[in-house]
Scaffold this motif. Structure first.
Motif, PDB file in Angstrom:
ATOM      1  N   VAL A  86       2.780  -1.100  -8.476  1.00  0.00           N
ATOM      2  CA  VAL A  86       3.308  -2.275  -9.164  1.00  0.00           C
ATOM      3  C   VAL A  86       2.190  -3.297  -9.298  1.00  0.00           C
ATOM      4  CG1 VAL A  86       5.010  -4.155  -9.021  1.00  0.00           C
ATOM      5  CG2 VAL A  86       5.625  -1.846  -8.225  1.00  0.00           C
ATOM      6  N   PRO A  87       1.995  -3.850 -10.490  1.00  0.00           N
ATOM      7  CA  PRO A  87       0.942  -4.868 -10.647  1.00  0.00           C
ATOM      8  C   PRO A  87       1.126  -6.010  -9.650  1.00  0.00           C
ATOM      9  CG  PRO A  87       1.859  -4.244 -12.780  1.00  0.00           C
ATOM     10  CD  PRO A  87       2.708  -3.590 -11.729  1.00  0.00           C
ATOM     11  N   LYS A  88      -0.007  -6.496  -9.139  1.00  0.00           N
ATOM     12  CA  LYS A  88       0.020  -7.519  -8.093  1.00  0.00           C
ATOM     13  C   LYS A  88       0.850  -8.732  -8.487  1.00  0.00           C
ATOM     14  CE  LYS A  88      -2.818 -10.147  -4.918  1.00  0.00           C
ATOM     15  NZ  LYS A  88      -4.141 -10.274  -4.317  1.00  0.00           N
ATOM     16  N   GLU A  89       0.717  -9.205  -9.708  1.00  0.00           N
ATOM     17  CA  GLU A  89       1.468 -10.379 -10.151  1.00  0.00           C
ATOM     18  C   GLU A  89       2.976 -10.137 -10.052  1.00  0.00           C
ATOM     19  OE1 GLU A  89      -0.801  -8.747 -12.370  1.00  0.00           O
ATOM     20  OE2 GLU A  89      -2.405  -9.921 -11.449  1.00  0.00           O
ATOM     21  N   LYS A  90       3.388  -8.956 -10.430  1.00  0.00           N
ATOM     22  CA  LYS A  90       4.819  -8.612 -10.379  1.00  0.00           C
ATOM     23  C   LYS A  90       5.296  -8.505  -8.926  1.00  0.00           C
ATOM     24  CE  LYS A  90       8.144  -5.940 -12.871  1.00  0.00           C
ATOM     25  NZ  LYS A  90       8.338  -5.155 -14.063  1.00  0.00           N
ATOM     26  N   ARG A  91       4.459  -7.893  -8.076  1.00  0.00           N
ATOM     27  CA  ARG A  91       4.809  -7.814  -6.650  1.00  0.00           C
ATOM     28  C   ARG A  91       4.966  -9.199  -6.065  1.00  0.00           C
ATOM     29  NH1 ARG A  91       1.283  -6.643  -3.317  1.00  0.00           N
ATOM     30  NH2 ARG A  91      -0.527  -6.069  -4.543  1.00  0.00           N
ATOM     31  N   LEU A  92       3.988 -10.051  -6.312  1.00  0.00           N
ATOM     32  CA  LEU A  92       4.010 -11.402  -5.747  1.00  0.00           C
ATOM     33  C   LEU A  92       5.211 -12.200  -6.239  1.00  0.00           C
ATOM     34  CD1 LEU A  92       0.214 -12.323  -5.885  1.00  0.00           C
ATOM     35  CD2 LEU A  92       1.570 -11.692  -3.867  1.00  0.00           C
ATOM     36  N   SER A  93       5.560 -12.047  -7.512  1.00  0.00           N
ATOM     37  CA  SER A  93       6.721 -12.781  -8.036  1.00  0.00           C
ATOM     38  C   SER A  93       8.022 -12.281  -7.414  1.00  0.00           C
ATOM     39  CB  SER A  93       6.785 -12.682  -9.560  1.00  0.00           C
ATOM     40  OG  SER A  93       7.112 -11.371  -9.968  1.00  0.00           O
ATOM     41  N   SER A  94       7.989 -11.075  -6.854  1.00  0.00           N
ATOM     42  CA  SER A  94       9.167 -10.521  -6.171  1.00  0.00           C
ATOM     43  C   SER A  94       9.143 -10.788  -4.673  1.00  0.00           C
ATOM     44  CB  SER A  94       9.242  -9.008  -6.399  1.00  0.00           C
ATOM     45  OG  SER A  94       9.344  -8.720  -7.764  1.00  0.00           O
ATOM     46  N   GLY A  95       8.108 -11.498  -4.199  1.00  0.00           N
ATOM     47  CA  GLY A  95       8.000 -11.803  -2.778  1.00  0.00           C
ATOM     48  C   GLY A  95       7.317 -10.727  -1.966  1.00  0.00           C
ATOM     49  N   SER A 134       0.813  -1.218   0.000  1.00  0.00           N
ATOM     50  CA  SER A 134       0.000   0.000   0.000  1.00  0.00           C
ATOM     51  C   SER A 134       0.848   1.272   0.000  1.00  0.00           C
ATOM     52  CB  SER A 134      -0.940   0.020   1.216  1.00  0.00           C
ATOM     53  OG  SER A 134      -0.211   0.168   2.415  1.00  0.00           O
ATOM     54  N   MET A 135       2.169   1.087   0.028  1.00  0.00           N
ATOM     55  CA  MET A 135       3.042   2.269   0.049  1.00  0.00           C
ATOM     56  C   MET A 135       3.984   2.249  -1.159  1.00  0.00           C
ATOM     57  SD  MET A 135       3.746   2.367   4.194  1.00  0.00           S
ATOM     58  CE  MET A 135       4.837   3.763   4.223  1.00  0.00           C
ATOM     59  N   THR A 136       5.195   1.767  -0.973  1.00  0.00           N
ATOM     60  CA  THR A 136       6.242   1.849  -1.991  1.00  0.00           C
ATOM     61  C   THR A 136       5.928   1.096  -3.277  1.00  0.00           C
ATOM     62  OG1 THR A 136       7.381  -0.024  -0.965  1.00  0.00           O
ATOM     63  CG2 THR A 136       8.095   2.194  -0.322  1.00  0.00           C
ATOM     64  N   HIS A 137       5.174   0.006  -3.195  1.00  0.00           N
ATOM     65  CA  HIS A 137       4.911  -0.820  -4.373  1.00  0.00           C
ATOM     66  C   HIS A 137       3.426  -0.837  -4.762  1.00  0.00           C
ATOM     67  CE1 HIS A 137       8.886  -2.082  -3.182  1.00  0.00           C
ATOM     68  NE2 HIS A 137       9.029  -2.678  -4.349  1.00  0.00           N
ATOM     69  N   THR A 159       4.141  -9.653  -0.862  1.00  0.00           N
ATOM     70  CA  THR A 159       2.756 -10.079  -0.713  1.00  0.00           C
ATOM     71  C   THR A 159       1.897  -8.938  -0.168  1.00  0.00           C
ATOM     72  OG1 THR A 159       3.236 -10.881   1.503  1.00  0.00           O
ATOM     73  CG2 THR A 159       3.452 -12.467  -0.300  1.00  0.00           C
ATOM     74  N   ASP A 160       0.587  -9.134  -0.203  1.00  0.00           N
ATOM     75  CA  ASP A 160      -0.337  -8.094   0.257  1.00  0.00           C
ATOM     76  C   ASP A 160      -0.205  -7.802   1.749  1.00  0.00           C
ATOM     77  OD1 ASP A 160      -1.299  -7.842  -2.298  1.00  0.00           O
ATOM     78  OD2 ASP A 160      -3.153  -8.963  -1.922  1.00  0.00           O
ATOM     79  N   GLY A 161       0.191  -8.793   2.523  1.00  0.00           N
ATOM     80  CA  GLY A 161       0.280  -8.606   3.974  1.00  0.00           C
ATOM     81  C   GLY A 161       1.689  -8.347   4.487  1.00  0.00           C
ATOM     82  N   LEU A 162       2.668  -8.227   3.588  1.00  0.00           N
ATOM     83  CA  LEU A 162       4.055  -8.030   4.017  1.00  0.00           C
ATOM     84  C   LEU A 162       4.256  -6.673   4.686  1.00  0.00           C
ATOM     85  CD1 LEU A 162       7.053  -9.063   3.971  1.00  0.00           C
ATOM     86  CD2 LEU A 162       7.273  -7.767   1.827  1.00  0.00           C
ATOM     87  N   VAL A 163       4.890  -6.703   5.845  1.00  0.00           N
ATOM     88  CA  VAL A 163       5.247  -5.482   6.565  1.00  0.00           C
ATOM     89  C   VAL A 163       6.738  -5.554   6.856  1.00  0.00           C
ATOM     90  CG1 VAL A 163       4.946  -4.152   8.713  1.00  0.00           C
ATOM     91  CG2 VAL A 163       2.971  -5.231   7.604  1.00  0.00           C
TER      92      VAL A 163
END
Length: 161
Positions: free
Chosen positions: A123-132, A117-120, A134-138
């Motif tokens: 970025v499309p969700k698929e690309k974020r997830l492939s980079s590790g 919800s901030m820095t990324h 996730t939606d809940g990562l803090v």
């Protein structure tokens, strides 16, 4: 000209002085931040709203043994996965009171960020997830504040999720 040269020297000497001054307490600050990080990682690992914690100081970390061999300490940055994804991350970010919402490392203050919800966020969700990412990562960079205050801050913010 001569005035700008004098100003440059004054800034340079002031910077050097601040570095020398900070070096004197660096190991104390690192030790404190790592002690705090370990306690917070242990707290988060037991919290029901946390899916997982990634911190090389925890025995549950996949590279714990390697970290023990290679590192003098586990550092002060913790990654954890919130249950509830992006919405949980936003709630946590909106409710912490001590940790600052920022993307940086190495200061004495605790910083927190929720990449989805901030820095990324763009970025499309698929690309974020492939980079590790996730939606809940803090990501939580632990500072040298009072450990009880940091844990209470997390507790009150997590209670709102």
């Amino acid at each position: 000209d001569g005035d700008s040269w004098l100003e440059f020297r004054r800034v340079l000497f002031r910077s050097a002085y601040m570095v020398i001054r900070g070096i004197k307490t660096l190991s104390l600050r690192i030790d404190r931040a790592q002690q705090n990080a370990m306690k917070i990682a242990e707290y988060l690992e037991k919290h029901p709203k946390i899916e997982s914690v990634k911190y090389p100081g925890l025995k549950s970390h996949p590279q714990y043994e390697l970290a023990q061999k290679q590192m003098k300490g586990p550092g002060a940055v913790i990654s954890f996965e919130l249950k509830g994804g992006i919405e949980s991350g936003k709630i946590l970010m909106n409710n912490v009171q001590i940790a600052l919402l920022a993307v940086s490392l190495g200061g004495v203050e605790t910083l927190i960020q929720h990449p989805a919800s901030m820095t990324h966020s763009k970025v499309p969700k698929e690309k974020r997830l492939s980079s590790g990412i996730t939606d809940g990562l803090v990501r939580y960079a632990v500072g040298i504040e009072n450990i009880e205050d940091l844990i209470e801050d997390l507790e009150q913010a997590l209670a709102k999720i």
